[in-house]
Design a protein around this motif. Structure first.
Motif, PDB file in Angstrom:
ATOM      1  N   THR A  20       0.842  -1.197   0.000  1.00  0.00           N
ATOM      2  CA  THR A  20       0.000   0.000   0.000  1.00  0.00           C
ATOM      3  C   THR A  20       0.872   1.240   0.000  1.00  0.00           C
ATOM      4  O   THR A  20       1.783   1.366   0.823  1.00  0.00           O
ATOM      5  N   ARG A  58      -1.296   0.417  -9.164  1.00  0.00           N
ATOM      6  CA  ARG A  58      -2.403  -0.547  -9.152  1.00  0.00           C
ATOM      7  C   ARG A  58      -2.157  -1.681 -10.139  1.00  0.00           C
ATOM      8  O   ARG A  58      -2.456  -2.843  -9.854  1.00  0.00           O
ATOM      9  N   LYS A  63      -1.989  -1.116  -3.728  1.00  0.00           N
ATOM     10  CA  LYS A  63      -3.136  -0.278  -3.382  1.00  0.00           C
ATOM     11  C   LYS A  63      -2.643   1.149  -3.195  1.00  0.00           C
ATOM     12  O   LYS A  63      -1.546   1.379  -2.670  1.00  0.00           O
ATOM     13  N   ALA A  88       0.371   2.049   6.009  1.00  0.00           N
ATOM     14  CA  ALA A  88       0.845   1.963   4.629  1.00  0.00           C
ATOM     15  C   ALA A  88       2.300   1.485   4.600  1.00  0.00           C
ATOM     16  O   ALA A  88       3.048   1.643   5.572  1.00  0.00           O
TER      17      ALA A  88
END
Length: 248
Positions: A20, A58, A63, A88
């Motif tokens: 992420t 992506r 993410k 994250a």
């Protein structure tokens, strides 16, 4: 068989992303950032560039969470706080550089990449940090002993976080210089409010000088923005590969 395939597909779709990234397009709202000679606003161009970076992340299986998705003001301390709150893996703040005088604007161009430090690498790094740190919202409190930047030294006791941010900065920087054919102005350190408080590898990218006539013109084009995005994501890939090897 069909039921098994459906179950497998559901498992894949529900699996967490490989990583992420919080993307932070600098400025926003009444904080326009720097301006190009043609009148382009930094806040608009970095949002476009960040969206292109997000598309590639992506596609790579990651993410993306934005600190802003439109032309809105976000307090500086809140930006890294978003990344910390969602745990994250990376925090990347995207900016465009600028010089104050006509002569400097005419001759200064290239890529600079930053990670957090209590002290700036040089006088220019100090000036960049001062400019970015001045981007406060009305009513936002000024520095005090409890301010995130005031706690930088204690945060930097986490040597792993510092080293990881440094590696991420160098990996992205090298790709930007290589893919853009831009002048290498170096990886630097400075006390940025926007990076303070991040509990993961965190960097601030100055992906070009909007104040330079030629570079400012390039930065507004789709083709150049996509090259920037490709370079950033290639740098992230390199960093993640290095991190995986080091953890084995």
């Amino acid at each position: 068989m069909a039921a098994a395939l459906t179950a497998a597909l559901a498992l894949v779709l529900s699996a967490p992303p490989a990583f992420t990234v919080v993307l932070d397009p600098g400025h926003g709202g009444d904080r326009e950032g720097a301006l190009s000679p043609a009148g382009d606003k930094e806040k608009d161009l970095v949002l476009e560039i960040s969206r292109r970076i997000a598309q590639r992340i992506r596609k790579a299986g990651g993410k993306v969470v934005f600190t802003r998705t439109g032309d809105v003001s976000v307090p500086l301390p809140n930006r890294a706080a978003i990344a910390t709150a969602i745990r994250a893996d990376l925090f990347v703040s995207v900016h465009l550089n600028s010089m104050p005088t006509v002569e400097q604007r005419r001759h200064t161009h290239g890529i600079e990449t930053y990670f957090l430090s209590a002290d700036a690498s040089d006088t220019h790094a100090s000036a960049v940090a001062a400019r970015e740190n001045s981007d406060r919202l009305a009513g936002e409190p000024g520095p005090d002993p409890d301010d995130p930047v005031a706690g930088i030294l204690s945060d930097l006791q986490d040597a792993d976080a510092l080293q990881s941010s440094s590696r991420l900065a160098y990996d992205i920087h090298e790709k930007l210089v290589e893919k853009l054919g831009a002048e290498d102005r170096g990886v630097k350190q400075a006390p940025f409010y926007v990076l303070a408080g991040a509990r993961m590898p965190a960097v601030l990218l100055e992906v070009g000088f909007i104040s330079h006539e030629d570079e400012g013109r390039k930065l507004r084009t789709r083709e150049y923005q996509e090259r920037v995005a490709d370079a950033v994501v290639d740098g992230i890939r390199t960093f993640r590969a290095e991190t995986r090897r080091a953890s084995r």
